[in-house]
Design a protein around this motif. Structure first.
Motif, short mmCIF file in Angstrom:
data_model
loop_
_atom_site.label_atom_id
_atom_site.label_comp_id
_atom_site.label_asym_id
_atom_site.label_seq_id
_atom_site.Cartn_x
_atom_site.Cartn_y
_atom_site.Cartn_z
N ALA A 89 0.84 -1.21 0.00
CA ALA A 89 0.00 0.00 0.00
C ALA A 89 0.87 1.25 0.00
O ALA A 89 0.59 2.23 -0.71
CB ALA A 89 -0.93 0.00 1.21
N ALA A 92 2.30 1.77 -3.48
CA ALA A 92 1.26 2.27 -4.38
C ALA A 92 0.94 3.73 -4.07
O ALA A 92 0.73 4.54 -4.97
CB ALA A 92 0.00 1.41 -4.25
N SER A 96 1.17 7.22 -6.38
CA SER A 96 -0.12 7.89 -6.68
C SER A 96 0.06 9.40 -6.76
O SER A 96 1.14 9.93 -6.52
CB SER A 96 -1.14 7.54 -5.58
OG SER A 96 -0.84 8.26 -4.40
N PHE A 105 -6.06 6.45 1.45
CA PHE A 105 -5.59 5.68 0.29
C PHE A 105 -5.51 4.20 0.63
O PHE A 105 -5.90 3.35 -0.15
CB PHE A 105 -4.22 6.20 -0.16
CG PHE A 105 -3.66 5.46 -1.34
CD1 PHE A 105 -3.97 5.86 -2.62
CD2 PHE A 105 -2.83 4.37 -1.16
CE1 PHE A 105 -3.47 5.17 -3.72
CE2 PHE A 105 -2.32 3.67 -2.25
CZ PHE A 105 -2.64 4.08 -3.53
N GLU A 106 -5.01 3.88 1.83
CA GLU A 106 -4.83 2.48 2.24
C GLU A 106 -6.17 1.74 2.27
O GLU A 106 -6.26 0.60 1.79
CB GLU A 106 -4.15 2.41 3.60
CG GLU A 106 -3.83 0.98 4.04
CD GLU A 106 -3.15 0.92 5.39
OE1 GLU A 106 -2.41 -0.05 5.60
OE2 GLU A 106 -3.37 1.82 6.23
N TYR A 109 -7.13 1.18 -1.30
CA TYR A 109 -6.21 0.23 -1.93
C TYR A 109 -6.52 -1.20 -1.49
O TYR A 109 -6.59 -2.11 -2.32
CB TYR A 109 -4.76 0.60 -1.55
CG TYR A 109 -3.73 -0.38 -2.06
CD1 TYR A 109 -3.24 -0.29 -3.35
CD2 TYR A 109 -3.26 -1.42 -1.24
CE1 TYR A 109 -2.30 -1.19 -3.81
CE2 TYR A 109 -2.33 -2.32 -1.69
CZ TYR A 109 -1.85 -2.21 -2.98
OH TYR A 109 -0.93 -3.10 -3.44
N GLU A 112 -9.76 -2.48 -3.08
CA GLU A 112 -9.55 -2.83 -4.48
C GLU A 112 -8.73 -4.12 -4.61
O GLU A 112 -9.00 -4.95 -5.49
CB GLU A 112 -8.86 -1.69 -5.22
CG GLU A 112 -9.76 -0.48 -5.42
CD GLU A 112 -9.03 0.71 -6.04
OE1 GLU A 112 -7.82 0.58 -6.39
OE2 GLU A 112 -9.66 1.77 -6.17
#
Length: 132
Positions: A89, A92, A96, A105-106, A109, A112
């Motif tokens: 994560a 990524a 980003s 975001f985590e 992420y 998804e």
């Protein structure tokens, strides 16, 4: 020229200007199998004398010295090679646009990632026995 005595055979040999080439009496080829073997042995022994290798004793001494040096060195500090749980994560997130905080975001992420894994699972297309 040098005289060599091996058993009952004796032969004088002459080294040519090349130094490494050994011939029989007066520069001629060996006259017998025994003389040829003796000349071959002489070539091998001459090479061994010219060789730049160390003796067995020197080698053992070098190994012992290397062991002593290795013991003198401070032990290497342990290196942490663990991977943080959220490493994927974080990688990524770094790639980003950073429009979200890492925490936001985590969550996205991981959701998804779970959906991607679920989409890769095989689908059960079997028909139950009592379906009819």
């Amino acid at each position: 020229s040098a005289n060599h005595h091996y058993g009952t055979n004796s032969c004088s040999s002459t080294k040519t200007q090349l130094g490494a080439v050994v011939t029989g009496v007066k520069g001629k080829a060996a006259a017998s199998r025994e003389e040829d073997l003796m000349l071959t042995l002489q070539v091998i022994m001459d090479h061994q004398e010219r060789s730049a290798t160390v003796s067995k004793e020197q080698y053992v001494q070098q190994v012992e010295e290397a062991k002593k040096e290795a013991k003198k060195e401070e032990p290497a500090q342990p290196v942490d090679v663990s991977v943080p749980y959220d490493a994927a994560a974080r990688l990524a997130f770094e790639a980003s646009d950073k429009s979200l905080t890492f925490e936001e975001f985590e969550v996205k992420y991981l959701a998804e990632a779970v959906e991607l894994v679920k989409s890769k699972q095989p689908v059960d297309v079997s028909i139950p026995y009592d379906a009819a």
